[in-house]
Structures are given as structure tokens and as C-alpha cells.
Design a protein around this motif. Sequence first.
Motif, mmCIF file in Angstrom:
data_model
loop_
_atom_site.group_PDB
_atom_site.id
_atom_site.type_symbol
_atom_site.label_atom_id
_atom_site.label_comp_id
_atom_site.label_asym_id
_atom_site.label_seq_id
_atom_site.Cartn_x
_atom_site.Cartn_y
_atom_site.Cartn_z
ATOM 1 N N LEU A 174 49.727 -4.929 93.481
ATOM 2 C CA LEU A 174 50.177 -6.303 93.681
ATOM 3 C C LEU A 174 50.741 -6.792 92.359
ATOM 4 O O LEU A 174 50.037 -6.778 91.337
ATOM 5 C CB LEU A 174 49.022 -7.202 94.126
ATOM 6 N N PRO A 203 53.478 -11.039 97.730
ATOM 7 C CA PRO A 203 53.723 -10.158 96.578
ATOM 8 C C PRO A 203 55.047 -10.514 95.907
ATOM 9 O O PRO A 203 56.026 -10.867 96.565
ATOM 10 C CB PRO A 203 53.794 -8.760 97.212
ATOM 11 N N PRO A 212 49.796 -5.756 98.505
ATOM 12 C CA PRO A 212 51.019 -5.895 99.293
ATOM 13 C C PRO A 212 50.808 -5.701 100.795
ATOM 14 O O PRO A 212 51.668 -6.056 101.581
ATOM 15 C CB PRO A 212 51.914 -4.790 98.726
#
Length: 297
Positions: free
Chosen positions: A292, A126, A202
Motif C-alpha cells: 500500500l 491506494p 490494495p
Amino acid sequence: MRLLSFEGEGGPRVGAALGDSVVDLAAALAALGGDAAAIPGDMTAFLARGEAATVAAARALAFAARGENAALRRPLSSVTLLAPVPRPGKILGIGRNYGAHAKEVGGPVQEIPRIFFKPATAVAPPGALTRIPDAVRKPDWEAEIGVVIGRPARAVREADALRHVAGYTLLDDVSAREFQFDVQPPQTSFAKGMDGFCPMGPWIVTPEEAGEPWDLQIRCWLNGELVQEGNTRDLIFPVTALIAHLSRYMTLEPGDVIATGTPAGSGAFRDPPRWLRSGDRLRIECPRIGVLEHGIA
């Protein structure tokens, strides 16, 4: 749980998000009096340990959540997140799997899933900056929900497929479209397999938190503009069908990722086409999974 991988002092660590904090699960388990070795630092190894590791992680997270154990929590903003599975054994992509996307692409109705592969070297964490090779002229985005395998699956029935799911994550299936559409024969896996072409994260949201995958909304913003919006209700081949189909031909192993497809609206199918450029920012969101974000170098 929201399981994640982050950079620790001695290398990768497996953690869990707790609100805006991160818990190092092995450290929390040790503080509880358990064996820290029960939670390895590598996510693939953690998932391979199955229910025992998951139970240990849940105990550690509950212990860290107590008010008196604040020292076991650190701000999420203070850690460097890795992709939740930094080195998947395999990433299996599913092409044209949303009805709206299949319609905008055109062509015959698919009777079986359209499969391609992305290598582990395509994975990026990320917040990463994706570097497009200088020779690539048509870089594109595809927001996707990823299914992370938690138990080995071979010749699995659809009715049993979700038992093999560790959880769900988000990814961007970045693609060099000239290799997918402008050459013969098409080189789809190559187009989608370049370094950094799979930002992921993430975290992995486990099924008890994410729920079943029949109604997951996904949106993608490019530089603040909403460019993709879809829902897994529109999947031609739902998660259970994908696991059953793939496991008929190959063993799905813990840490493998299935990229389930992208909704309508990626750059190649706009009029005129729209390609990624240096400085672009992408934000992919699923309310039950997370957000994300990544950029283009």
C-alpha cells in the motif's frame, strides 16, 4: 484470491488481481455463461452474499486465467483502484496491540483490547494523497494489517473466529496526535477519524492465499527510510481474540474492518518526534498481502 474494488464505467466494480492484471469478476462470470448479478459491484454487498458469491468469483477468475480468455484481463496499471471496501460499516481500531509498541508508549499492561473507531469517510484508496487539515500540527503514521469480516459475527468463540474472516488488507492509521495526547479528555477516535485518515488496500487477500494470521510481517517506509517493522507474532491480542472480544459486545458485519494495531516506530514516539509533512510518501508492505502506497498532499 486477491479481491479488489476498482472504478468501472458505471461505478465501482469488484475484481480480482491475476498477476499484473485485473479481472472484472461479473464480466468474466457472464462470459462463462453465469449470472453476472451474482457478483455485485459493491464489495460489502459481495461479501454479504457469502460462500455463493465467493464460489462464483473463483469460477470466474479461473475462466479468465485461461490463455484464450486474455480479453477478460486488463493491466492493473490501467485501472483506478478504490479502497477494497470503499465504505465499511465500521472500522474498529486496536491501540497499543504490538508488544514493542506498547513498550515504547509505556503505561500499564492492558487486560482487554483498547478500542477506537474510524468512520467510513476516513477511508482513502491506494495511491491517494492524504490532506492534513490546516489546524493539525502533529500528523502521524501507523502501518497496520486490517482484518475484513466476511460473515456476521456475534458472540463468537476464539476457536471459530477465523471462519468469519473474508481476508486481510493493509491500512495507514493516520492520526492527529495533539487530539490524542495533548487534550483532556483524549479524543482518540476524532484524532484518527478525519477525512482521508485511513488509506487502505490494495486488495483483500483471502485466507487460503494469505494463510493464518499468526506470522504476518509488516514494514513501513517513509520517503524510502524504513521506519516500522513488526510481525503479528508480537500481537498482544491476536486476530481470534479480537474477533471474540468485539463480537461479545457488537455484531461484526460483512465489510467491517478491524485495524489490528501498529508496530513500534511511528512518529510520535521517536526522539525527537517526527511528523508527516507535505510531499511525504509512505509505503506499507506485507509479503503475503501486498503493498500500500500513499502520499501527503
